[in-house]
Design a protein around this motif. Structure first.
Motif, short mmCIF file in Angstrom:
data_model
loop_
_atom_site.label_atom_id
_atom_site.label_comp_id
_atom_site.label_asym_id
_atom_site.label_seq_id
_atom_site.Cartn_x
_atom_site.Cartn_y
_atom_site.Cartn_z
N THR A 102 11.41 49.05 5.86
CA THR A 102 11.55 50.25 6.68
C THR A 102 11.03 50.00 8.08
O THR A 102 10.22 49.09 8.31
CB THR A 102 10.76 51.43 6.08
N VAL A 149 17.20 47.00 3.61
CA VAL A 149 16.47 48.12 4.20
C VAL A 149 16.66 49.37 3.36
O VAL A 149 17.56 49.44 2.52
CB VAL A 149 16.91 48.37 5.65
N LYS A 150 15.83 50.36 3.63
CA LYS A 150 15.74 51.49 2.70
C LYS A 150 16.96 52.40 2.70
O LYS A 150 17.27 53.05 1.70
CB LYS A 150 14.48 52.32 2.98
N ASP A 151 17.66 52.51 3.84
CA ASP A 151 18.81 53.42 3.89
C ASP A 151 19.79 52.98 4.98
O ASP A 151 19.50 52.10 5.78
CB ASP A 151 18.36 54.87 4.13
N THR A 184 18.63 53.28 8.76
CA THR A 184 17.83 52.15 9.25
C THR A 184 18.72 50.95 9.53
O THR A 184 18.57 50.27 10.56
CB THR A 184 16.75 51.77 8.22
#
Length: 311
Positions: A195, A268-270, A273
């Protein structure tokens, strides 16, 4: 850094922390040809008498014409005139062919669409190291009321966009994030999914809140740059305000610096991002940054060039 050991590049960067407006200074040379250059070293001096000043490098190709001129004009650029600034900052053969202008009462070129302009008689030329200070006595001026173009730390910014961003998010839950960069790399937290560093909004100036968080998190000195991305996550209801930020030397307490173009979406988280990192990698490669406004799925990038004015 002490006076005997001043590094000119570091000093220039430190001077660049001061946010300024952007102007185009114009006059006519001895052959009555219009000349002009971009400058952000401008300030008002006095109301009575009405005086202003701008600094000019002795190495400038405009040095002789400007210091011998009997009059000159200051054109304060509006926030939509980044292209005009770039035109007058580069060695273009006929800069005035690319802009709309008219002669003022003293013959100095007055550019269209500016925030304000001042036509001045040359009051004094002051020697100042590797520059001269041109002091002008204002003869006539006009103020359009348009918002001005800003410049600091080597890049343009538009104050109105920044104000709109914070105002738009003020009524909801806010998260401040950062693209914390150093030598082409960006700080990412965690091993997977990674993140960008972010904190919940608090009392006080957003950039102060974010700077304190980043310095406590990393143990590094941090400078907050310009707004980079503003978007609403409709699923969580949070407004995300992301700034560019710059890290000092040293090993961070947490996370690691990674080249953004080396990060794959699944790491990455989403998607938000991933999109920020991909856009940052592209914009870094071409030297033309922007500010994104929208949601986590759709929006618009307002382009802001980093090729800026020269003193």
């Amino acid at each position: 850094m002490s006076a005997p050991n001043l590094d000119p590049k570091a000093l220039r960067d430190a001077f660049g922390a001061f946010a300024t407006g952007v102007t185009v200074v114009t006059t006519r040379d001895a052959a009555d040809k219009p000349i002009g250059f971009t400058a952000n070293s401008f300030t008002s001096v006095s109301l009575d008498p009405p005086l202003l000043l701008v600094c000019l490098a002795k190495s400038s190709r405009n040095y002789a014409a400007m210091t011998e001129a009997g009059a000159f004009a200051i054109n304060i650029l509006s926030e939509t005139q980044k292209d005009v600034s770039n035109t007058f900052a580069r060695p273009v053969e006929d800069r005035f062919a690319a802009v709309d202008w008219r002669p003022g009462a003293q013959g100095c070129p007055i550019l269209s669409g500016v925030s304000a302009w001042f036509e001045c008689a040359m009051h004094e030329v002051v020697d100042a190291g590797d520059h001269v200070i041109l002091v002008g006595r204002v003869l006539v001026f006009d103020n359009s009321g348009l918002n001005g173009l800003g410049y600091a730390r080597g890049g343009y910014f538009t104050p109105n966009l920044s104000a709109r961003a914070v105002s738009a998010a003020a009524e909801g839950n806010i998260e401040f994030g950062a693209v914390l960069e150093r030598e082409g790399e960006v700080l990412l937290l965690g091993e997977g999914p990674m993140t960008l560093p972010a904190c919940r909004g608090g009392d006080g100036n957003p950039t102060d809140v974010l700077a304190r968080y980043l310095e406590e998190l990393t143990g590094l000195s941090v400078t907050i740059g310009f707004l980079y991305s503003v978007y609403e996550d409709k699923g969580s209801g949070f407004q995300h305000i992301v700034y560019r930020a710059f890290a000092g030397e040293g090993e961070p307490r947490v996370g690691r610096f990674i080249r953004p173009d080396a990060v794959r979406a699944g790491e990455v988280k989403d998607q938000s991002t991933a999109d920020i990192l991909a856009r940052f990698a592209l914009e870094s490669s071409i030297g033309n940054f922007g500010v994104y406004f929208g949601s986590e799925t759709a929006g618009r990038v307002h382009s802001i060039s980093t090729k800026g004015p020269r003193p």
